[in-house]
Design an enzyme around this catalytic site. Structure first.
Site, PDB file in Angstrom:
ATOM      1  N   ARG A 127      17.972  -6.267 -11.425  1.00 32.71           N
ATOM      2  CA  ARG A 127      17.882  -6.624 -10.006  1.00 32.71           C
ATOM      3  C   ARG A 127      16.744  -5.899  -9.291  1.00 32.71           C
ATOM      4  O   ARG A 127      16.404  -6.240  -8.154  1.00 32.71           O
ATOM      5  CB  ARG A 127      19.213  -6.338  -9.314  1.00 32.71           C
ATOM      6  CG  ARG A 127      20.272  -7.387  -9.609  1.00 32.71           C
ATOM      7  CD  ARG A 127      21.549  -7.110  -8.842  1.00 32.71           C
ATOM      8  NE  ARG A 127      22.347  -6.071  -9.476  1.00 32.71           N
ATOM      9  CZ  ARG A 127      23.377  -5.476  -8.895  1.00 32.71           C
ATOM     10  NH1 ARG A 127      23.708  -5.789  -7.647  1.00 32.71           N
ATOM     11  NH2 ARG A 127      24.066  -4.552  -9.539  1.00 32.71           N
ATOM     12  N   ALA A 157     -35.104  14.944  10.985  1.00 34.66           N
ATOM     13  CA  ALA A 157     -34.288  13.730  10.894  1.00 34.66           C
ATOM     14  C   ALA A 157     -34.984  12.658  10.064  1.00 34.66           C
ATOM     15  O   ALA A 157     -36.190  12.488  10.134  1.00 34.66           O
ATOM     16  CB  ALA A 157     -33.989  13.197  12.287  1.00 34.66           C
TER      17      ALA A 157
END
Length: 453
Positions: free
Chosen positions: A14, A419
């Site tokens: 089940r 950057a």
């Protein structure tokens, strides 16, 4: 001394699963191990687990536990399963405790009460509980504490069906057990051998059969996914209540998932939806934000994890914080006051005190020195397609946004990276590294392009 047998051979159809029923996890641990650890708490001289469906998987899950296993090759019922334990327990005088691998909530105290009845002269003691709705269960007929029969529902009269006391599937037996098991017959629709038939067999031999009434919650068995969730809910409720008693604040506790292996200190705050798994340790005064997931992670006192952060195998020191929406993978170490912000991923990297990586960065196989600032979009490119390489960044360095540090590479103390740079060579202490094309402004170009169109 006693022997304990756990029946864990059933298929559990089940559950609708390929995984053997007794291996379905409850709070991260296979269901069967709850039964094993409860049995161990009573210190049995022998502990036997009867396995059947998925025997190899079940035996593997039991490695490291002081148990013997025996196989029920054909699943012919609970009495037949118990009879398989006769071989390993041959010559053991009793008493015997018998429990099921799918009833993980039984307490050692309840099982002690069963043993006590046998010690006081009963041949057989069984655990019973009263259910509001006993539909589907066999009913217990008794006179005082003595059990007369277990009547299956399909065989029960309306008067018997009105009884709410049912058999919970835990037993204690005297040394007559295995002789009695050989008298069980399979004259039923399923042609299986059932343990409750021992009630009549023991009584026919003049032996007393008694019931010990327990708490219904303890006897909850698991045969379906719904029942699995219900049992897990009980375990979770117990855990949450215990930690709150110890001083943990849980905001909407019913939404918080944690496992028994987790350790929490007083004045920890857990916001809704938090998930705590594995060997997670959270120190005094820490806060874990909503919907954060922590696995095998340590938060030292005063550390903070913000909402929606996922941490696995990470370690945050006092004053460190991560998130929201951070990802800390195994080996991520944030020392005192280090900050990892939103959409930053850290893997196998040490961030020394005061490091800040505010957003949109990947730090993998890196060591970042004290007080360094890591800009948005910074990536440590640690993998060359074959091997991982390390990036070392010194103290009080500044790594500009959208830079890529191609490992192996070192950036010295106090150095700066402009950057948008791609750094492929070491940067000396206090230097500025710029590795990008020089900007050119072509006057009027944009206007001419529009006019051409």
């Amino acid at each position: 001394m006693h022997a304990h047998v756990i029946l864990a051979a059933g298929q559990g159809t089940r559950m609708k699963s390929r995984l053997p029923k007794v291996l379905h996890p409850l709070l991260g641990k296979p269901m069967l191990l709850y039964a094993v650890e409860t049995a161990m708490a009573l210190g049995p001289e022998r502990l036997v687990v009867v396995v059947g469906h998925g025997a190899e998987e079940v035996e593997a899950a039991l490695e490291g536990y002081p148990v013997e296993t025996v196989r029920q090759e054909a699943q012919l019922g609970t009495a037949h399963a118990l009879l398989q334990a006769e071989g390993p327990l041959r010559g053991f005088p009793g008493p015997f405790l018998v429990t099921q691998g799918d009833t993980p909530l039984l307490s050692p105290e309840t099982l002690k009460a069963l043993l006590a009845e046998v010690a006081e002269g009963a041949g057989m003691a069984l655990l019973t509980v009263e259910l509001e709705n006993p539909t589907g269960y066999g009913r217990i007929l008794r006179e005082g504490e003595e059990v007369l029969a277990n009547v299956e529902e399909k065989d029960a009269s309306p008067e018997v069906r009105a009884i709410r006391e049912v058999n919970a599937g835990a037993y204690a037996f005297d040394g007559f057990l295995f002789q009695a098991l050989k008298e069980v017959r399979n004259e039923n629709a399923a042609q299986e051998y059932y343990l409750p038939d021992l009630i009549a067999i023991y009584r026919s031999h003049g032996k007393k059969v008694v019931a010990v009434k327990g708490v219904a919650e303890e006897a909850l068995g698991v045969n379906t996914r719904e029942e699995l969730a219900r049992v897990e809910g009980v375990l979770l409720g117990r855990l949450r209540a215990e930690w709150m008693r110890r001083g943990v604040r849980m905001v909407l506790p019913e939404t918080i998932y944690l496992e028994p292996t987790v350790e929490l200190a007083p004045d920890v705050t857990l916001w809704p939806g938090v998930v705590l798994r594995g060997n997670t340790r959270i120190g005094e005064g820490c806060e874990v934000g909503a919907y954060a997931v922590l696995e095998d992670t340590t938060l030292e006192p005063g550390a903070k994890v913000h909402a929606h952060t996922v941490a696995q195998g990470a370690h945050l020191f006092p004053g460190a914080d991560a998130g929201p929406f951070a990802r800390l993978r195994p080996g991520a170490v944030l020392r005192e006051g280090a900050h990892v912000g939103n959409f930053v991923e850290v893997k196998n990297s040490l961030l020394q005190p005061g490091v800040k990586a505010g957003h949109l960065a990947y730090l993998g196989d890196a060591e970042v020195g004290e007080g360094t600032n890591v800009g948005a979009g910074v990536i440590t490119a640690n993998y060359d397609g074959k091997r991982k390489h390390k990036t070392v960044i010194g103290k009080k360095a500044f790594i500009g946004s959208n830079s890529v540090l191609v490992a192996p590479v070192r950036v010295g103390d106090g150095a700066m990276v402009g950057a948008g740079s791609v750094i492929t060579h070491d940067v000396p202490e206090d230097a500025l590294a710029v590795a990008r094309g020089r900007q050119r402004n072509l006057e009027g170009y944009a206007k001419r392009k529009r006019e051409e169109g």
